[in-house]
Design a protein around this motif. Sequence first.
Motif, PDB file in Angstrom:
ATOM      1  N   LYS A 136      41.416  39.808  34.137  1.00 21.53           N
ATOM      2  CA  LYS A 136      40.785  38.770  34.967  1.00 21.53           C
ATOM      3  C   LYS A 136      40.554  37.487  34.169  1.00 21.53           C
ATOM      4  N   THR A 137      40.252  37.631  32.894  1.00 21.76           N
ATOM      5  CA  THR A 137      40.082  36.466  32.017  1.00 21.76           C
ATOM      6  C   THR A 137      41.410  35.748  31.828  1.00 21.76           C
ATOM      7  N   ASN A 174      44.469  42.353  39.758  1.00 19.71           N
ATOM      8  CA  ASN A 174      43.449  41.642  38.982  1.00 19.71           C
ATOM      9  C   ASN A 174      43.852  40.219  38.624  1.00 19.71           C
ATOM     10  N   GLY A 175      44.833  39.664  39.345  1.00 25.84           N
ATOM     11  CA  GLY A 175      45.134  38.249  39.196  1.00 25.84           C
ATOM     12  C   GLY A 175      46.503  37.905  38.684  1.00 25.84           C
TER      13      GLY A 175
END
Length: 335
Positions: free
Chosen positions: A240-241, A263-264
Motif C-alpha cells: 500500500k505504501t 492492494n494498489g
Amino acid sequence: MKNKAVIGTLAVLALIIVGSIFYSLGQSNAGSEKSPKEKVKVGVLQFVTHDALDAINEGISKGLEESGYGKDRVEIDYVNAEADQSKIQTMSKQLVANGNDVLVGIATPAAQGLANATKDIPVVMGAISDPVGAKLVSDLKHPSANITGVSNQVPVAQEVELITKLTPDAKTIGVLYASSEDNSQSQVEKFEKLAKEKGLTVKTYAVPSTNEITSTMAVMTGKVDAIFVPQDNTIASAMKTVAASANKAKLPVYVVDDSMVKNGGFAAIGQNQFDLGVETGKMVAQILDGKAVKDMPVNVINTGTPTLNMKVAKELGIDIPQEVLDEAEISVKAD
C-alpha cells in the motif's frame, strides 16, 4: 491317585496362564482403542504477515480438509516470524521440538529456517519461487532430502509481455525488491534479461527493509516510466505504501499476484495465492498418508492469468486493449 492330582493341578495352572494371556491381550486392545493418537500435528512457519502469505496459510488448511484432514484429525501448530530472522531460527527449532509430523514453510526464509532445523521431519515448501536457488532442493523432479512442496515460479516472460502491451510508451522500468530475499534476486536477473531483449531499460532498486521503501520510491519515481515488483515478501508487506507513492507520481506498478493488485498494484500475471496454499496442503496430506518425500516431485506452477486493477487504470488514464480484457480477471473495478 497322586498322578491324577498332579495332572489336575497342572491343567488348572495351564488354564490360569492361558486365561491371563488372553486377559492381558484384551486389556492391551482395550487400552489401544481408548488412547489412539488422536490427531496428527502439522507445524506451520509463516515468514511475515501480508495478504498473499495469509491466503497461502488459509489454503493449506483447505487442502488438508479436502484430503480428509479436517480439524478433527489434524492439529495446526502455527507461528509467524514477522520478518525477524532470529525468530525464524527460534521458531523453527520450536516446531521441531513440538513433535510435529510434517512442517510447512510459507515463503523462502521460513522454509530455509525449517530446513536448517531438521533433516528428519518432512518439510513442505509453501509457494517458493526459486527452491533450487534458495538451496532447498537440488532437483525439482527428484527431492533427495526431506524437502518438497510447491514452487510458484513467477511467469516473468508473461509479465514483460504485459508491460509492453498495456504501457507501450514505458521505456524505463524500475524494479523494487528486498536485498535480503534470495528468491527476489533471481527474479530480478531474469526480468532484466527479458526486458532488455524487448528494448526496455531496467533500473534496479534494492532495499534492506521496509523502512527504506518510502525514500527509495521518492528517488525511483523521478527516473522511471513504470515499476515492477517481483514476488518479494518484504515489498508485498508494504504494498500500500508502494502504491501510494507510485499513484502520486502517476506511475503504473506491475506485480506478480492477485493480492498485490488488490492492494494498489496496476496489473499482474496473477497466481492465486489461496489455490497455491491448497496445493501445498494436499502435499502435506500425502505425506501424512505415508508417501515418501523422495517420491514427491516439487509441484511447479509457472503460468498465470492477467489480473487488473481497473480503478488504477482509470486514475492513470491507461486504456486496456480488448485482447487483454478478454482473458483478464478484474481484481478491482473502476469507480
